[in-house]
Design an enzyme around this catalytic site. Structure first.
Site, PDB file in Angstrom:
ATOM      1  N   CYS A 104      71.625  14.500  75.236  1.00  0.00           N
ATOM      2  CA  CYS A 104      72.096  13.418  74.374  1.00  0.00           C
ATOM      3  C   CYS A 104      73.542  13.665  73.944  1.00  0.00           C
ATOM      4  CB  CYS A 104      71.204  13.301  73.153  1.00  0.00           C
ATOM      5  SG  CYS A 104      71.695  11.931  72.092  1.00  0.00           S
TER       6      CYS A 104
ATOM      7  N   CYS B 102      73.577  15.476  66.399  1.00  0.00           N
ATOM      8  CA  CYS B 102      72.682  15.661  65.247  1.00  0.00           C
ATOM      9  C   CYS B 102      72.345  17.144  65.108  1.00  0.00           C
ATOM     10  CB  CYS B 102      71.425  14.824  65.424  1.00  0.00           C
ATOM     11  SG  CYS B 102      71.795  13.087  65.784  1.00  0.00           S
TER      12      CYS B 102
ATOM     13  N   CYS C 259      68.927  18.785  66.169  1.00  0.00           N
ATOM     14  CA  CYS C 259      68.215  18.294  67.339  1.00  0.00           C
ATOM     15  C   CYS C 259      68.331  19.162  68.592  1.00  0.00           C
ATOM     16  CB  CYS C 259      68.695  16.882  67.682  1.00  0.00           C
ATOM     17  SG  CYS C 259      67.662  16.112  68.948  1.00  0.00           S
TER      18      CYS C 259
ATOM     19  N   CYS D 236      54.382   5.671  70.124  1.00  0.00           N
ATOM     20  CA  CYS D 236      55.811   5.718  69.853  1.00  0.00           C
ATOM     21  C   CYS D 236      56.503   6.420  71.018  1.00  0.00           C
ATOM     22  CB  CYS D 236      56.085   6.486  68.561  1.00  0.00           C
ATOM     23  SG  CYS D 236      55.040   5.937  67.201  1.00  0.00           S
TER      24      CYS D 236
ATOM     25  N   CYS E  34      55.989   1.296  69.538  1.00  0.00           N
ATOM     26  CA  CYS E  34      57.176   1.649  68.762  1.00  0.00           C
ATOM     27  C   CYS E  34      58.129   2.358  69.721  1.00  0.00           C
ATOM     28  CB  CYS E  34      56.823   2.593  67.617  1.00  0.00           C
ATOM     29  SG  CYS E  34      58.263   3.228  66.727  1.00  0.00           S
TER      30      CYS E  34
ATOM     31  N   CYS F 173      60.716   1.349  61.280  1.00  0.00           N
ATOM     32  CA  CYS F 173      60.249   2.697  60.935  1.00  0.00           C
ATOM     33  C   CYS F 173      61.500   3.510  60.675  1.00  0.00           C
ATOM     34  CB  CYS F 173      59.446   3.284  62.093  1.00  0.00           C
ATOM     35  SG  CYS F 173      59.040   5.022  61.848  1.00  0.00           S
TER      36      CYS F 173
ATOM     37  N   ARG G 122      54.688   8.368  56.539  1.00  0.00           N
ATOM     38  CA  ARG G 122      54.206   9.232  57.612  1.00  0.00           C
ATOM     39  C   ARG G 122      54.658  10.666  57.450  1.00  0.00           C
ATOM     40  NH1 ARG G 122      55.861   7.032  62.433  1.00  0.00           N
ATOM     41  NH2 ARG G 122      54.108   5.620  62.198  1.00  0.00           N
TER      42      ARG G 122
HETATM   43  N1  SAM Z   1      67.458   9.724  69.757  1.00  0.00           N
HETATM   44  C1  SAM Z   1      66.820   8.745  68.915  1.00  0.00           C
HETATM   45  C2  SAM Z   1      67.591   8.605  67.614  1.00  0.00           C
HETATM   46  O1  SAM Z   1      68.258   9.553  67.260  1.00  0.00           O
HETATM   47  O2  SAM Z   1      67.475   7.569  66.986  1.00  0.00           O
HETATM   48  C3  SAM Z   1      65.413   9.178  68.674  1.00  0.00           C
HETATM   49  C4  SAM Z   1      65.224  10.003  67.529  1.00  0.00           C
HETATM   50  S1  SAM Z   1      63.722  10.797  67.504  1.00  0.00           S
HETATM   51  C5  SAM Z   1      62.681   9.791  66.567  1.00  0.00           C
HETATM   52  C6  SAM Z   1      64.172  12.118  66.584  1.00  0.00           C
HETATM   53  C7  SAM Z   1      63.989  12.003  65.129  1.00  0.00           C
HETATM   54  O3  SAM Z   1      63.069  13.015  64.804  1.00  0.00           O
HETATM   55  C8  SAM Z   1      65.273  12.210  64.398  1.00  0.00           C
HETATM   56  O4  SAM Z   1      65.788  10.975  63.920  1.00  0.00           O
HETATM   57  C9  SAM Z   1      64.862  13.157  63.291  1.00  0.00           C
HETATM   58  O5  SAM Z   1      64.612  12.428  62.093  1.00  0.00           O
HETATM   59  C10 SAM Z   1      63.574  13.808  63.770  1.00  0.00           C
HETATM   60  N2  SAM Z   1      63.844  15.160  64.274  1.00  0.00           N
HETATM   61  C11 SAM Z   1      64.509  15.492  65.407  1.00  0.00           C
HETATM   62  N3  SAM Z   1      64.612  16.840  65.506  1.00  0.00           N
HETATM   63  C12 SAM Z   1      63.983  17.350  64.409  1.00  0.00           C
HETATM   64  C13 SAM Z   1      63.739  18.674  63.926  1.00  0.00           C
HETATM   65  N4  SAM Z   1      64.198  19.757  64.585  1.00  0.00           N
HETATM   66  N5  SAM Z   1      63.062  18.821  62.770  1.00  0.00           N
HETATM   67  C14 SAM Z   1      62.605  17.734  62.091  1.00  0.00           C
HETATM   68  N6  SAM Z   1      62.810  16.459  62.479  1.00  0.00           N
HETATM   69  C15 SAM Z   1      63.494  16.276  63.633  1.00  0.00           C
HETATM   70 FE1  SF4 Z   2      70.377  12.471  70.243  1.00  0.00          FE
HETATM   71 FE2  SF4 Z   2      68.648  14.049  69.011  1.00  0.00          FE
HETATM   72 FE3  SF4 Z   2      70.444  12.711  67.601  1.00  0.00          FE
HETATM   73 FE4  SF4 Z   2      68.465  11.374  68.774  1.00  0.00          FE
HETATM   74  S1  SF4 Z   2      68.239  12.874  67.134  1.00  0.00           S
HETATM   75  S2  SF4 Z   2      70.624  10.829  68.764  1.00  0.00           S
HETATM   76  S3  SF4 Z   2      68.167  12.637  70.641  1.00  0.00           S
HETATM   77  S4  SF4 Z   2      70.874  14.317  69.126  1.00  0.00           S
END
Ligand code: SAM
Ligand code: SF4
Length: 325
Positions: free
Chosen positions: A65, A69, A72, A109, A140, A200, A272
């Protein structure tokens, strides 16, 4: 002690009530028993307190990606060792969706590690949505940012929910992500709302934010034109190689307080309990359910991280007398 900005709001339907940071903070700082009593009382007004909605989350496109973030595993900015993969084929997705339904999930989802879907992706995404809907599941997707045209296309294809998390407070947000702004996220949420899909949205606790950041995140959510139908509360899963992996873990009781505050501020939303349940004791999860959490992700994988095994969740539900919605 539901406090709103002014009396004029008090007569408004719950959805339109506006919250101030001060009012939310006052609710949050109540004695723990009072806070949970208020949350459970409100919860019982709108939901069966012993039923929990089950969702299943599948990563349909993994890694690589371009966003940064800080939490992530899928960001190409972080050396997490995750192998990237292309968009999963629709037959595999449908097979997984069938398994999810057999496991009691009512919502399926699907997440993709994208900044935003590209034009070339949209036909495939629309095909996936209709194929999963045919399994009798709510659908979703969480594919990154959407413009209005993309949101309308997904809504027209029958997508029920769209997830896009704001992740934290507007103040703390620059410490988490730099490649997309808070305003970008709010714009996507507005596009989703305008398209007619359900929203959501939520965030992560344990990124290094303060308690008031967490409260402010909920104020942002509760003050959206219509609060999200689903509010996701994640506990950070520290991923080695990511900048936020060393963040101090969120205090368990502070986590429960946020669940309770989400319930009080968004009384008709599903709250959730999302990522991080493998690091939560049964007792902590029980307190979260009492505080008004009424949805979880099932399945032993959550995107690229762990999640409680189905057997563990069945045992927890048995111990608490909870049933799937
Ligand atoms: N890439 C898409 C976006 O960023 O909109 C999909 C996101 S997907 C639902 C990832 C979500 O899960 C993030 O928005 C974050 O809130 C949560 N998430 C991701 N990595 C995480 C981690 N290491 N611990 C807790 N929550 C996490
Ligand atoms: Fe990319 Fe992860 Fe951020 Fe979603 S949460 S935009 S997968 S870096």
């Amino acid at each position: 002690m539901l406090d709103v900005e002014d009396d004029a709001n008090a007569a408004l339907p719950i959805k339109a009530q506006r919250w101030t940071g001060e009012a939310a903070w006052a609710v949050y700082r109540q004695p723990f028993n009072d806070l949970l009593f208020e949350a459970q009382t409100i919860h019982r007004r709108h939901f069966d307190p012993n039923r929990v909605q089950l969702s299943r989350l599948l990563n349909i496109k993994t890694g690589g990606c371009p966003e940064d973030c800080g939490y992530c595993s899928q960001s190409s900015h972080h050396a997490t060792g995750l192998a990237a993969s292309k968009l999963m084929d629709v037959d595999t997705i449908v097979a997984e969706a069938r398994k999810a339904k057999e496991g009691g999930a009512t919502r399926y989802c699907m997440g993709a590690a994208w900044r935003s879907p590209k034009a070339r992706d949209m036909d495939g995404i629309v095909e996936i949505i209709s194929a999963v809907k045919e399994q009798g599941l709510e659908t979703c997707m969480t594919l990154g940012m959407l413009d209005r045209e993309q949101a309308d296309r997904l809504a027209d294809s029958g997508l029920d929910y769209y997830n896009h998390n704001i992740d934290t407070s507007e103040r703390f947000y620059p410490n988490v992500v730099s490649t997309r702004t808070y305003a970008d996220r709010l714009e996507t949420l507005d596009n989703v709302r305008q398209s007619g899909m359900k929203v959501c949205c939520g965030g992560i606790l344990g990124l290094g934010e303060t308690e008031s950041d967490r409260v402010d995140m909920l104020v942002t959510l509760a003050n959206l034109s219509t609060p999200p139908e689903s509010v996701t509360i994640n506990k950070l899963i520290p991923i080695s190689g990511t900048p936020l992996a060393q963040s101090a873990p969120v205090d368990a009781l502070d986590f429960v307080r946020i669940v309770a505050l989400a319930r009080i501020m968004m009384p008709t939303s599903y709250v959730r309990l999302s990522a991080g349940r493998t690091a939560m004791s049964d007792e902590m999860q029980a307190l979260c359910f009492f505080a008004g959490a009424n949805s979880i992700f099932i399945g032993d994988t959550l995107l690229t991280a762990g999640n409680p095994e189905d057997a563990a969740d069945r045992k927890l539900f048995r111990r608490l007398g909870l049933e799937a919605l």
